[in-house]
Enzyme design. Structure first.
Site, short mmCIF file in Angstrom:
data_model
loop_
_atom_site.label_atom_id
_atom_site.label_comp_id
_atom_site.label_asym_id
_atom_site.label_seq_id
_atom_site.Cartn_x
_atom_site.Cartn_y
_atom_site.Cartn_z
NE ARG A 20 -3.56 -2.54 0.16
CZ ARG A 20 -3.17 -3.69 -0.39
NH1 ARG A 20 -2.04 -3.76 -1.11
NH2 ARG A 20 -3.90 -4.77 -0.27
CB SER A 55 -9.26 -1.75 3.81
OG SER A 55 -9.91 -2.89 3.30
CD GLU A 67 -5.39 0.23 3.14
OE1 GLU A 67 -5.87 0.64 2.07
OE2 GLU A 67 -5.33 -0.96 3.44
#
Length: 354
Positions: free
Chosen positions: A164, A250, A350
């Site tokens: 990520r 998420s 995130e």
């Protein structure tokens, strides 16, 4: 180039947070960026690049110049004996691109179906799901330097992909940057992305949800289209549709720990969900950590934890009383504290907080 003032952003971020861009330029082609960078009233302003708004939390009105990326188009650029090279404009919807590739006989992105957001955001986050990350299918991208206005191209190595993570999430001065001082955070706007989709395609399996679908269907050698259909079903069952319940997908990264750390946690929590990685580390399921801390279904103000997946924070506010970015971050910090106190692990969000 169209310059707009005081533009509402509630429908430009998937959380549905009420905020506005004080100044916004819609980027439908590269010339729009050049015009903004040459405009005396705009060129010196700080810039904020906005795609589909699926990975941001707005904590107030956006004061920097918002560059809303709307560059469209998708095509087969070329092919070689090993792969089809697909090119897509940064403003294209990601899931629509995945669907288009399969409809045209180019498999390889099916495990990434139904991930919200735009094509241009996909390399920034190095999106991933069910055993496939963007870097596994990435060929190159085009971008424009927001300081000089010069176009440039990056290959996979230059993007410095991580979990990520990418060069676009690091500033050049960040000492902890995996890019060794070369960072493009806030300095570039991605215009087009190219993918190498393998002609020698093999299904990427091995996740419990996919294994369950295989067992239920009796299909042991699924096609790319079959995997796409399964993953769409899995995601729809687990995750809220942002058009129905505001969310940013998420919210926390799955943390990685050493084998020793994992063994220590297993002694206390034998049922912890974990995956051994090729580099010897162990990835833990952040959703499981949050769930066992009792957060699933809980709310703070108008921000809540989704009942079906503790990894997703959602907008519980109504039209007259929508969630604020402050409420989202208050909930996120409370979850971080709870997980850290129980497991000694600090979860990393995130989304980008603006």
């Amino acid at each position: 180039m169209l310059v707009e003032k005081n533009v509402p952003l509630q429908h430009s971020n998937t959380f549905g947070i009420v905020a506005k861009a004080l100044t916004l330029v819609r980027v439908a082609q590269e010339a729009d960026i050049a015009a903004a960078l040459q405009d005396p009233a705009l060129k010196a302003a700080p810039k904020f690049v906005l795609g589909g708004g699926s990975n941001i939390v707005l904590t107030g009105d956006v004061k920097p110049l918002v560059l809303k990326v709307e560059i469209m188009g998708k095509r087969l650029l070329r092919e070689d004996p090993k792969a089809w090279i697909i090119e897509a404009g940064a403003g294209e919807n990601w899931h629509d691109l995945v669907t288009w590739t399969l409809q045209n006989g180019y498999p390889g992105l099916e495990n990434l179906a139904l991930i919200p957001g735009t094509v241009g955001a996909s390399p920034v986050q190095n999106i991933g799901a069910y055993g496939v990350e963007l870097q596994d299918r990435f060929e190159s991208l085009d971008a424009i330097d927001l300081t000089t206005g010069q176009p440039f191209t990056l290959n996979a190595a230059q993007c410095a992909f991580g979990y990520r993570d990418s060069v676009f999430k690091h500033s050049s001065s960040a000492p902890e940057s995996a890019t060794h001082g070369f960072g493009l955070e806030g300095k570039a706007l991605i215009t087009r992305v190219r993918f190498a989709l393998p002609k020698a395609w093999k299904p990427v399996l091995g996740y419990a949800d996919i294994d369950k679908k295989m067992a239920q269907s009796g299909i042991q050698a699924p096609s790319a289209q079959q995997i796409y259909d399964w993953i769409c079903e899995i995601r729809k069952a687990k995750l809220p549709d942002p058009q129905v319940i505001g969310n940013a997908g998420s919210f926390f990264k799955n943390p990685t720990v050493s084998p020793e750390q994992c063994a220590d946690i297993i002694q206390r929590e034998p049922k912890i969900v974990h995956y051994h990685l090729a580099d010897g580390t162990v990835k833990l399921a952040a959703g499981w950590l949050i769930d066992v801390c009792g957060w699933k279904g809980k709310t703070i103000g108008n921000a809540g934890v989704y009942e079906k997946q503790a990894l997703v924070l959602v907008n519980r506010g109504g039209t007259a009383d929508p969630v604020t970015g402050g409420e989202v971050m208050t909930l996120a910090k409370a979850i971080q504290t709870s997980v850290y106190e129980r497991f000694g692990i600090l979860l990393e969000p995130e989304p980008v907080v603006v």
